[in-house]
Design an enzyme around this catalytic site. Structure first.
Site, PDB file in Angstrom:
ATOM      1  CG  ASP A 176      -2.181   1.005   1.207  1.00  0.00           C
ATOM      2  OD1 ASP A 176      -2.348   1.294   0.202  1.00  0.00           O
ATOM      3  OD2 ASP A 176      -2.565   1.391   2.180  1.00  0.00           O
ATOM      4  N   GLY A 177       0.256   2.216  -0.565  1.00  0.00           N
ATOM      5  CA  GLY A 177       0.940   3.704  -0.552  1.00  0.00           C
ATOM      6  C   GLY A 177       1.499   4.176  -1.826  1.00  0.00           C
TER       7      GLY A 177
ATOM      8  CD1 TRP B  16       6.967   6.567  -3.221  1.00  0.00           C
ATOM      9  CD2 TRP B  16       6.455   7.176  -5.172  1.00  0.00           C
ATOM     10  NE1 TRP B  16       8.220   6.752  -3.886  1.00  0.00           N
ATOM     11  CE2 TRP B  16       8.003   6.893  -5.195  1.00  0.00           C
ATOM     12  CE3 TRP B  16       5.883   7.225  -6.567  1.00  0.00           C
ATOM     13  CZ2 TRP B  16       8.876   7.209  -6.392  1.00  0.00           C
ATOM     14  CZ3 TRP B  16       6.789   7.151  -7.497  1.00  0.00           C
ATOM     15  CH2 TRP B  16       8.259   7.137  -7.378  1.00  0.00           C
TER      16      TRP B  16
ATOM     17  CG  ASN C  50      -7.774  -2.236  -4.552  1.00  0.00           C
ATOM     18  OD1 ASN C  50      -6.814  -3.064  -4.515  1.00  0.00           O
ATOM     19  ND2 ASN C  50      -8.270  -1.222  -3.920  1.00  0.00           N
TER      20      ASN C  50
ATOM     21  NE  ARG D 162      -2.602  -0.964   4.756  1.00  0.00           N
ATOM     22  CZ  ARG D 162      -3.918  -1.072   4.570  1.00  0.00           C
ATOM     23  NH1 ARG D 162      -4.851  -1.696   4.903  1.00  0.00           N
ATOM     24  NH2 ARG D 162      -4.428  -0.165   3.506  1.00  0.00           N
TER      25      ARG D 162
END
Ligand code: IPE
Ligand code: IPE
Ligand code: MG
Length: 268
Positions: free
Chosen positions: A44-45, A49, A92, A212
């Protein structure tokens, strides 16, 4: 009394010094003889970013997919037996169409590469998730990659794609209910092992460590059944910035935990 007080102060000093020394001695290198057998990662992220760099979210997914390759290679090199990654959830699909398409294209690129490299790298690749919604061309490649890698004896890499733990458990319940209806099974004979064996993860030991990145402290529908006694590791690092050193940190943290599985003594 006086000497005792002195002793206490001295002891306190020694303890303080020792304590300090001990802290600096904590290694950032994992003990390679006590690695978690199964590591799972919620990758995740990527979006944040990209946002930080004024780039489209898809750029984050692209760099994130490179991070996945790097971490899978590292896990294989150090001898982690199972790596499970959360690549795309059942939720998603609610993202903008172009983002979903970009993620599917990156997955296709990865699977094509995997078809060429699984034998050389000795990777046993599998996909966990509901396949009914996966674009046909990608699905065929996934199945081909799985077939090509099924006799490999190195790391097992499980890519969770259109995966949701609730969906997985629901499908397991449907399967067991079907066996009951067919008269093959009595409801009271359903065991936890039968549930485990009806999940995508059938045959895979439960994850020892679940990582995570990205600063979110939640599970987001990942391995709810399998994580009953997993150790969690959360870090603010965004997935595209995650690297081998971060994985080492997570493993060291795992190695400093006491896993009791409901008992009193720590178990390995
Ligand atoms: C994870 O990164 C990748 C997928 C969920 C497919 P995100 O896209 O969720 O990144 P953030 O959480 O928006 O930063
Ligand atoms: C979890 O991340 C799913 C994947 C990493 C594939 P999300 O970004 O979808 O989770 P939430 O929405 O922050 O809970
Ligand atoms: Mg996210």
């Amino acid at each position: 009394m006086h000497s005792y007080a002195c002793f206490s102060v001295e002891r306190g000093l020694v303890m303080a010094l020792f304590g300090k020394k001990k802290r600096t001695l904590i290694s950032h290198k994992p003990d390679m003889n006590a690695l978690p057998k199964h590591i799972a990662i919620i990758m995740d992220g990527n979006g944040r970013w990209a946002k930080k760099r004024h780039l489209p979210r898809t750029a984050g997914h692209s760099v994130g997919s490179e991070t996945f390759r790097k971490i899978a290679t590292y896990c294989n090199d150090i001898g982690v037996k199972y790596l499970t990654v959360y690549a795309f959830s059942t939720e998603n699909w609610s993202r903008p169409q172009e983002e979903v398409s970009a993620i599917m294209s990156l997955l296709k690129k990865y699977v094509l590469e995997a078809i060429d490299s699984v034998e050389k790298d000795n990777i046993h690749l599998r996909f966990w998730g509901d396949r009914s919604r996966i674009p046909k061309e990608l699905l065929e490649l996934m199945e081909y990659a799985e077939k090509k890698s099924e006799t490999m004896t190195g790391i097992f890499v499980n890519v969770c794609l259109n995966y949701g733990s609730r969906d997985e458990i629901t499908k397991a319940v449907q399967k067991l209910a079907g066996a009951v209806r067919a008269g093959e099974l009595e409801p009271e004979n359903i065991t936890a092992d039968m549930v485990s064996e009806s999940l995508y993860s059938a045959g895979t030991p439960d994850p020892d460590l679940i990582i995570r990145p990205s600063g979110e402290i939640r599970v987001s529908n990942f391995l709810l059944w399998q994580s009953a006694y997993s150790e969690y590791y959360f870090t603010d690092v965004l997935w595209p910035d995650f690297d081998e050193r971060e994985l080492d940190r997570a493993i060291v943290s795992f190695q400093n935990r006491s896993r009791r599985f409901g008992g009193v003594e720590a178990k390995k």
